[in-house]
Design a protein around this motif. Structure first.
Motif, PDB file in Angstrom:
ATOM      1  N   ARG A  11      35.866  49.601  57.013  1.00  0.00           N
ATOM      2  CA  ARG A  11      36.722  48.742  56.184  1.00  0.00           C
ATOM      3  C   ARG A  11      36.184  48.674  54.751  1.00  0.00           C
ATOM      4  O   ARG A  11      36.952  48.725  53.793  1.00  0.00           O
ATOM      5  N   ALA A  15      38.073  50.014  51.399  1.00  0.00           N
ATOM      6  CA  ALA A  15      38.298  49.104  50.270  1.00  0.00           C
ATOM      7  C   ALA A  15      37.682  49.659  48.994  1.00  0.00           C
ATOM      8  O   ALA A  15      38.270  49.538  47.911  1.00  0.00           O
ATOM      9  N   GLU A  33      43.966  42.761  44.210  1.00  0.00           N
ATOM     10  CA  GLU A  33      44.193  42.803  45.649  1.00  0.00           C
ATOM     11  C   GLU A  33      43.117  43.639  46.360  1.00  0.00           C
ATOM     12  O   GLU A  33      42.583  43.228  47.385  1.00  0.00           O
ATOM     13  N   THR A  34      42.791  44.788  45.813  1.00  0.00           N
ATOM     14  CA  THR A  34      41.775  45.638  46.449  1.00  0.00           C
ATOM     15  C   THR A  34      40.378  45.036  46.291  1.00  0.00           C
ATOM     16  O   THR A  34      39.550  45.158  47.192  1.00  0.00           O
ATOM     17  N   ASP A  36      39.755  41.827  46.240  1.00  0.00           N
ATOM     18  CA  ASP A  36      39.721  40.758  47.249  1.00  0.00           C
ATOM     19  C   ASP A  36      39.400  41.321  48.631  1.00  0.00           C
ATOM     20  O   ASP A  36      38.628  40.740  49.383  1.00  0.00           O
ATOM     21  N   GLU A  37      40.022  42.453  48.980  1.00  0.00           N
ATOM     22  CA  GLU A  37      39.774  43.073  50.282  1.00  0.00           C
ATOM     23  C   GLU A  37      38.311  43.518  50.397  1.00  0.00           C
ATOM     24  O   GLU A  37      37.669  43.309  51.424  1.00  0.00           O
ATOM     25  N   LEU A  38      37.776  44.110  49.333  1.00  0.00           N
ATOM     26  CA  LEU A  38      36.374  44.534  49.360  1.00  0.00           C
ATOM     27  C   LEU A  38      35.451  43.330  49.517  1.00  0.00           C
ATOM     28  O   LEU A  38      34.522  43.353  50.332  1.00  0.00           O
ATOM     29  N   ASP A  40      36.119  40.474  50.887  1.00  0.00           N
ATOM     30  CA  ASP A  40      36.264  39.936  52.236  1.00  0.00           C
ATOM     31  C   ASP A  40      35.518  40.801  53.254  1.00  0.00           C
ATOM     32  O   ASP A  40      34.847  40.286  54.149  1.00  0.00           O
ATOM     33  N   ALA A  41      35.625  42.118  53.102  1.00  0.00           N
ATOM     34  CA  ALA A  41      34.921  43.025  54.018  1.00  0.00           C
ATOM     35  C   ALA A  41      33.407  42.872  53.877  1.00  0.00           C
ATOM     36  O   ALA A  41      32.676  42.868  54.871  1.00  0.00           O
ATOM     37  N   CYS A  44      32.342  39.730  55.625  1.00  0.00           N
ATOM     38  CA  CYS A  44      32.292  39.950  57.087  1.00  0.00           C
ATOM     39  C   CYS A  44      30.988  40.644  57.469  1.00  0.00           C
ATOM     40  O   CYS A  44      30.363  40.296  58.473  1.00  0.00           O
TER      41      CYS A  44
END
Length: 64
Positions: A11, A15, A33-34, A36-38, A40-41, A44
């Motif tokens: 993930r 990202a 948006e990308t 934010d995804e990075l 979040d990953a 995690c």
């Protein structure tokens, strides 16, 4: 490396690639948006105790 760690790292890699592609775009929403995804990953991974390879790092070193 366990399945959870492999999924989180996959993930993160996806990202990172998406962010690199979005960075060349004039669309600031796509970049945000990308990013934010990075983030979040990476969160995690941190919460799950997963060691994240550096950008362009040697992935084989992570498997040891």
């Amino acid at each position: 490396m366990d399945e959870f760690a492999e999924q989180v790292i996959a993930r993160i890699r996806a990202a990172r690639r998406a962010l690199g592609e979005a960075a060349g775009s004039p669309d600031s929403f796509a970049v945000q948006e990308t990013l934010d995804e990075l983030e979040d990953a990476l969160r995690c991974a941190r919460d799950g105790g997963v060691e994240v390879p550096p950008v362009g790092g040697d992935d084989e070193a992570m498997k040891r």
